[in-house]
Motif scaffolding. Structure first.
Motif, PDB file in Angstrom:
ATOM      1  N   ALA A  60      52.907  42.054  48.680  1.00  0.00           N
ATOM      2  CA  ALA A  60      52.009  41.640  47.619  1.00  0.00           C
ATOM      3  C   ALA A  60      51.467  42.766  47.017  1.00  0.00           C
ATOM      4  O   ALA A  60      51.625  43.959  47.247  1.00  0.00           O
ATOM      5  N   SER A  61      51.280  42.319  45.765  1.00  0.00           N
ATOM      6  CA  SER A  61      50.743  43.376  44.749  1.00  0.00           C
ATOM      7  C   SER A  61      49.681  42.552  43.889  1.00  0.00           C
ATOM      8  O   SER A  61      49.953  41.245  43.515  1.00  0.00           O
ATOM      9  N   THR A  62      48.651  42.955  43.259  1.00  0.00           N
ATOM     10  CA  THR A  62      47.882  42.276  42.529  1.00  0.00           C
ATOM     11  C   THR A  62      48.334  42.407  40.977  1.00  0.00           C
ATOM     12  O   THR A  62      49.245  43.217  40.587  1.00  0.00           O
ATOM     13  N   VAL A  63      47.798  41.381  40.309  1.00  0.00           N
ATOM     14  CA  VAL A  63      48.267  41.422  38.723  1.00  0.00           C
ATOM     15  C   VAL A  63      46.701  41.606  38.100  1.00  0.00           C
ATOM     16  O   VAL A  63      45.909  40.834  38.462  1.00  0.00           O
ATOM     17  N   SER A  64      46.668  42.760  37.360  1.00  0.00           N
ATOM     18  CA  SER A  64      45.359  43.199  37.098  1.00  0.00           C
ATOM     19  C   SER A  64      45.124  43.358  35.415  1.00  0.00           C
ATOM     20  O   SER A  64      46.179  43.565  35.016  1.00  0.00           O
ATOM     21  N   TYR A  65      43.794  43.463  34.947  1.00  0.00           N
ATOM     22  CA  TYR A  65      43.530  43.910  33.726  1.00  0.00           C
ATOM     23  C   TYR A  65      44.126  45.267  33.278  1.00  0.00           C
ATOM     24  O   TYR A  65      44.703  45.452  32.298  1.00  0.00           O
ATOM     25  N   CYS A  94      23.684  41.604  32.475  1.00  0.00           N
ATOM     26  CA  CYS A  94      24.533  40.629  32.233  1.00  0.00           C
ATOM     27  C   CYS A  94      24.217  39.441  31.298  1.00  0.00           C
ATOM     28  O   CYS A  94      22.780  39.672  30.811  1.00  0.00           O
ATOM     29  N   ARG A  95      24.986  38.650  30.947  1.00  0.00           N
ATOM     30  CA  ARG A  95      24.703  37.557  30.018  1.00  0.00           C
ATOM     31  C   ARG A  95      23.647  36.585  30.742  1.00  0.00           C
ATOM     32  O   ARG A  95      23.791  36.489  31.970  1.00  0.00           O
ATOM     33  N   SER A  96      22.816  36.118  30.018  1.00  0.00           N
ATOM     34  CA  SER A  96      21.856  34.831  30.678  1.00  0.00           C
ATOM     35  C   SER A  96      22.633  33.712  31.440  1.00  0.00           C
ATOM     36  O   SER A  96      22.186  33.280  32.279  1.00  0.00           O
ATOM     37  N   LYS A  97      23.810  33.465  30.863  1.00  0.00           N
ATOM     38  CA  LYS A  97      24.738  32.388  31.595  1.00  0.00           C
ATOM     39  C   LYS A  97      25.378  32.758  32.993  1.00  0.00           C
ATOM     40  O   LYS A  97      25.450  31.971  33.579  1.00  0.00           O
ATOM     41  N   HIS A  98      25.077  34.272  33.302  1.00  0.00           N
ATOM     42  CA  HIS A  98      25.457  34.568  34.383  1.00  0.00           C
ATOM     43  C   HIS A  98      24.669  34.808  35.494  1.00  0.00           C
ATOM     44  O   HIS A  98      24.891  35.335  36.672  1.00  0.00           O
ATOM     45  N   VAL A 109      49.509  35.266  33.965  1.00  0.00           N
ATOM     46  CA  VAL A 109      48.265  35.790  34.258  1.00  0.00           C
ATOM     47  C   VAL A 109      48.009  37.033  33.221  1.00  0.00           C
ATOM     48  O   VAL A 109      46.696  37.128  32.953  1.00  0.00           O
ATOM     49  N   HIS A 110      48.841  37.755  32.569  1.00  0.00           N
ATOM     50  CA  HIS A 110      48.401  38.762  31.767  1.00  0.00           C
ATOM     51  C   HIS A 110      47.979  37.681  30.475  1.00  0.00           C
ATOM     52  O   HIS A 110      46.798  38.294  29.795  1.00  0.00           O
ATOM     53  N   GLU A 134      43.854  38.400  28.866  1.00  0.00           N
ATOM     54  CA  GLU A 134      43.687  38.614  27.592  1.00  0.00           C
ATOM     55  C   GLU A 134      43.024  37.611  26.681  1.00  0.00           C
ATOM     56  O   GLU A 134      42.543  37.907  25.821  1.00  0.00           O
ATOM     57  N   SER A 135      42.791  36.719  27.473  1.00  0.00           N
ATOM     58  CA  SER A 135      42.140  35.312  26.571  1.00  0.00           C
ATOM     59  C   SER A 135      40.557  35.168  27.131  1.00  0.00           C
ATOM     60  O   SER A 135      39.761  34.335  26.336  1.00  0.00           O
ATOM     61  N   LYS A 136      40.373  35.511  28.502  1.00  0.00           N
ATOM     62  CA  LYS A 136      38.886  35.363  29.013  1.00  0.00           C
ATOM     63  C   LYS A 136      38.849  36.030  30.321  1.00  0.00           C
ATOM     64  O   LYS A 136      39.760  36.527  30.813  1.00  0.00           O
ATOM     65  N   ARG A 137      37.502  36.136  30.586  1.00  0.00           N
ATOM     66  CA  ARG A 137      37.077  36.585  31.889  1.00  0.00           C
ATOM     67  C   ARG A 137      37.504  35.864  33.108  1.00  0.00           C
ATOM     68  O   ARG A 137      37.448  34.727  33.283  1.00  0.00           O
ATOM     69  N   VAL A 138      38.410  36.602  34.029  1.00  0.00           N
ATOM     70  CA  VAL A 138      38.846  35.858  35.134  1.00  0.00           C
ATOM     71  C   VAL A 138      38.169  36.257  36.399  1.00  0.00           C
ATOM     72  O   VAL A 138      37.884  37.297  36.687  1.00  0.00           O
ATOM     73  N   GLN A 139      37.669  35.080  37.189  1.00  0.00           N
ATOM     74  CA  GLN A 139      37.256  35.320  38.578  1.00  0.00           C
ATOM     75  C   GLN A 139      38.212  35.364  39.620  1.00  0.00           C
ATOM     76  O   GLN A 139      38.920  34.765  39.610  1.00  0.00           O
TER      77      GLN A 139
END
Length: 327
Positions: free
Chosen positions: A31-36, A180-184, A300-301, A305-310
């Motif tokens: 296993a290995s992560t895919v990260s920013y 943080c932004r108010s939506k969070h 995943v890359h 690059e298109s949005k914040r991922v949780q």
């Protein structure tokens, strides 16, 4: 370059060779992560002191089984075939086999699932070391190592920021604030933290002079303002390499997980082993977004690059079909 154009799957007819007179270990990656961070490296804007040569295989961490070792390596480093091990690396984790120096390896408890352990290596290690920067071994592993502390995480919506919130409370912190932004706001409250406005001009009057620790994940250029949130004995930690020029350097400490791993290897390995024990005890349970095979890494890359991922995307290189996370 776009992920689909610059990331290619390569297949080799043989596994890497191990010289018997070397300190190398051949690891079969599980296993290995895919990260920013992988995206940053792919774009050629890697911040580390070590020059990153291209082409490079993505994956800044790995968990896997020991396959082969050089002569005497097992005895010297207390390793044996089929031991589960992990390490932080700059590249190469998203592969099926890796050749790694034995001194870089940390044993993973057999009770841990490899995909869970992989989530700890980069993000949780960075979070733990940022919170405990400068603490001695005698205190950094104690349950009350941050007892009664008031902490602010600037950039707490990032996964490393969320790990800081979790670890700070586990270490006894009294309160954790997050800009943080108010939506969070509701999500931040669900983690037990206190949301603050995103703009420093809005949150500084609320907590000025009251904090024991501020960790700036965003690496903002407002250190002089941010430091005003600290009490007389407080500390400001900014996530960035020490090699980078910093204005108002005397007011803060800098931290980078890759520099720490390279320059304080033994302490970093001890910290990672401690975090693995916390996972084993069920204290930490990193949220896995998805388990993916090698051929889904470019996808995943694109997501990063298109949005914040949780949550964490974990590459299982022997996986043939994409599976959703179990947790």
């Amino acid at each position: 370059n776009a992920p689909a154009a610059s990331l290619l799957i390569s297949q080799y007819s043989s596994v890497p060779k191990i010289r018997q007179d070397s300190e190398d270990v051949l690891v079969k990656v599980e296993a290995s992560t895919v990260s920013y961070t992988d995206c940053v490296i792919r774009k050629g804007v890697w911040w580390g002191a070590k020059e990153m040569s291209m082409p490079a295989t993505p994956g800044v961490d790995f968990v896997g089984k020991v396959c082969l070792m050089g002569s005497g390596v097992g005895e010297k480093h207390n390793l044996k075939t089929d031991d589960c091990v992990a390490a932080l690396i700059c590249s190469g984790g998203n592969s099926r086999y890796l050749k790694v120096n034995a001194n870089q390896l940390v044993k993973v408890p057999k009770e841990l699932a490899p995909n869970t352990a992989a989530c700890i290596v980069e993000t949780y290690l960075a979070a733990f070391q940022s919170l405990h920067l400068g603490q001695l071994e005698s205190t950094r592993y104690a349950k009350n190592s941050l007892l009664g502390k008031n902490i602010l995480v600037v950039g707490g919506m990032a996964m490393v920021g969320q790990a800081m919130i979790e670890l700070a409370f586990l270490a006894g912190a009294l309160s954790v604030y997050v800009s943080c932004r108010s939506k969070h706001n509701d999500f931040v409250r669900s983690l037990g933290a206190i949301p603050l406005p995103l703009n420093i001009d809005d949150w500084l009057p609320i907590i000025e002079g009251s904090l024991d620790l501020v960790v700036d994940v965003n690496c903002s250029d407002q250190s002089s303002l941010t430091s005003r949130a600290l009490n007389s004995g407080g500390r400001l930690v900014r996530i960035q390499p020490k090699s980078r020029t910093i204005e108002h350097e005397s007011l803060l400490s800098t931290y980078d997980v890759y520099e720490s791993w390279d320059h304080n290897t033994n302490l970093s390995k001890q910290d990672l082993a401690h975090l693995f024990q916390m996972v084993k005890m069920g204290v930490i349970d990193p949220p896995i977004a998805e388990l993916i095979p090698l051929n889904k890494v470019p996808h995943v890359h694109r997501l990063y690059e298109s949005k914040r991922v949780q949550g964490y995307f974990v590459c299982e290189p022997w996986l043939r079909t994409k599976l959703k996370a179990a947790n």
